[in-house]
Motif scaffolding. Sequence first.
Motif, PDB file in Angstrom:
ATOM      1  N   SER A  61       0.324  11.045  56.971  1.00 48.31           N
ATOM      2  CA  SER A  61       0.391  11.925  55.803  1.00 48.31           C
ATOM      3  C   SER A  61       0.301  11.139  54.505  1.00 48.31           C
ATOM      4  O   SER A  61      -0.394  11.519  53.565  1.00 48.31           O
ATOM      5  CB  SER A  61       1.694  12.732  55.856  1.00 48.31           C
ATOM      6  N   SER A  63      -1.360   8.724  53.306  1.00 48.85           N
ATOM      7  CA  SER A  63      -2.534   7.883  53.501  1.00 48.85           C
ATOM      8  C   SER A  63      -3.497   8.044  52.338  1.00 48.85           C
ATOM      9  O   SER A  63      -3.343   8.932  51.492  1.00 48.85           O
ATOM     10  CB  SER A  63      -3.250   8.277  54.796  1.00 48.85           C
ATOM     11  N   GLY A  66      -4.991  11.445  52.737  1.00 52.22           N
ATOM     12  CA  GLY A  66      -4.074  12.512  52.381  1.00 52.22           C
ATOM     13  C   GLY A  66      -4.025  12.777  50.890  1.00 52.22           C
ATOM     14  O   GLY A  66      -3.891  13.920  50.443  1.00 52.22           O
ATOM     15  N   ASN A  70      -8.777  16.264  50.013  1.00 52.96           N
ATOM     16  CA  ASN A  70      -8.706  17.643  49.548  1.00 52.96           C
ATOM     17  C   ASN A  70      -8.847  17.737  48.033  1.00 52.96           C
ATOM     18  O   ASN A  70      -9.495  18.647  47.498  1.00 52.96           O
ATOM     19  CB  ASN A  70      -7.390  18.293  49.983  1.00 52.96           C
ATOM     20  N   THR A 102      -0.959  11.922  42.115  1.00 53.00           N
ATOM     21  CA  THR A 102      -1.942  11.872  43.201  1.00 53.00           C
ATOM     22  C   THR A 102      -3.017  10.845  42.896  1.00 53.00           C
ATOM     23  O   THR A 102      -3.432  10.082  43.775  1.00 53.00           O
ATOM     24  CB  THR A 102      -2.571  13.254  43.414  1.00 53.00           C
ATOM     25  N   THR A 266      -5.408   9.976  65.312  1.00 46.97           N
ATOM     26  CA  THR A 266      -4.250  10.761  64.891  1.00 46.97           C
ATOM     27  C   THR A 266      -3.259  10.826  66.043  1.00 46.97           C
ATOM     28  O   THR A 266      -3.644  10.962  67.206  1.00 46.97           O
ATOM     29  CB  THR A 266      -4.647  12.186  64.482  1.00 46.97           C
ATOM     30  N   PHE A 273      -2.766  15.998  56.883  1.00 47.30           N
ATOM     31  CA  PHE A 273      -2.950  16.686  55.602  1.00 47.30           C
ATOM     32  C   PHE A 273      -3.891  17.877  55.697  1.00 47.30           C
ATOM     33  O   PHE A 273      -4.041  18.628  54.731  1.00 47.30           O
ATOM     34  CB  PHE A 273      -3.432  15.708  54.527  1.00 47.30           C
ATOM     35  N   ASN A 276      -2.627  21.507  54.925  1.00 49.67           N
ATOM     36  CA  ASN A 276      -2.677  22.126  53.601  1.00 49.67           C
ATOM     37  C   ASN A 276      -3.847  23.092  53.460  1.00 49.67           C
ATOM     38  O   ASN A 276      -3.839  23.942  52.574  1.00 49.67           O
ATOM     39  CB  ASN A 276      -2.795  21.042  52.518  1.00 49.67           C
TER      40      ASN A 276
END
Length: 460
Positions: A61, A63, A66, A70, A102, A266, A273, A276
């Motif tokens: 998460s 990362s 992440g 998005n 972010t 994974t 992520f 989301n």
Amino acid sequence: MRTLNIFTITILMAGILSWRCSKLIEVGNPKNQLIDETVFNDSLSAVSALVNTYAYLGSVSASVGGAYINNISLYTDEYSLTTSATDPQQFFQSTVSIDNATNKNIWTRFYEVIYSCNNIIEKVSSSNGLTETTKNLLSCEAKFLRGYSYFYLQNLYDNVPLILSTDVNQNRLASQADSSSVYDQIISDLNDAKNGLQNGYQGTGKVRANKWAAIALLARIYLYKEDWEAAEKEASSIISSDSYFLSDASSVFYAGSDEAILQLWTQNGFVPFITNLIPPNPTSIPNYPISMSLYNDFEDNDLRKRDWLASNTVTESTGIEIIYYYPNKYKNNTNNTSQPEYLMVLRLGEIYLIRAEARSNLNNVDGAIEDINSIRYRAGLNPLSFDNNITEIQTVIKNERKLELFGEWGHRFMDLKRSGTLDNFMEKYKSSWRSGISTRLPIPQDEITYNPNLFQNSGY
């Protein structure tokens, strides 16, 4: 808490690798309380250090992926936003502030990957406990990851320090390098990886870079540099290798798919992520619905529209039903080890589009059309013909890249940027777009404060 700056990362990464290989990925338990020399004199621990670097790039998460994937889709015309959180709102408005957390994480985490790679490259070369084969393997994979990270840093920020060692005194006052120096280093790293790695994969799956991963990224780099012949050559070598095949649209993002050139492992079969993107129930409003601009560009019978998008119908307080379409390339939002999904890094679909664009610029009309139609055939669409119209062919390639690669590592942002159309397109799409400024993200303010040799990008 203050965001890590480059100097702090140097100290932190040296400490992590000196004392412990954290078990982000289980490749066998590395020994605890290791001193630095022991880590890189023990093949299992040395491999653990490398594999943990892959993990931090995208399979946990906290990362790079992440923070980045998005939000960069929000930044252009791929995703919309239904939440009011400040950080994603700034990305959605393309008005990222110098203290956006972010954005700080994107910068910091890419450099953490780079520092880990630098440490691996330095330490394996002087190791007395590793075979020459293992030294070469670890060094070449680290160079691939370093080149991959610098590609994104350069394209996101334009002005970045080129850090190639773990020397604290050298790095704490590092100046930003010119873009040609950064690209020269990326190409050097990738050529070393290309020449030093094997065709096959280490371990299980396609989760560590091999020769073809290095070639795939080289093909992209040459495309961005408009070295059409080199891009076509590298892309063709992958396509003609018969090592990869275009998958059915519904299975592209499965772990180990025929199309995958490199994926990130994974732990439980789902990308953390991605949760989301997927609404918790069929009547919830998605946080990141796709834009109607993207949705409307798909042809009705496009299998990518069927398999890579999903929708929720939500009844508003007024009683009106609204359909929200959202990204559905990755479908697992909880543990799924029976049909696991890994985060895609490089895949054959992009390679066909790289070659199509390169061929169109080399006036190889038939070859470009053939590659475009390979992608369209996989999407269940009719082949196209262009009557030797290069301009029309290139317009179709741009649209196919938009449809094929949406939501994957910011291709849309970088495609518009490298074509010189980002400002012109986005200022018409978003009233908040700042021409000449929003084409790159701001250098995090903490970096500017700590290092007087860094300068802020214009307009921030």
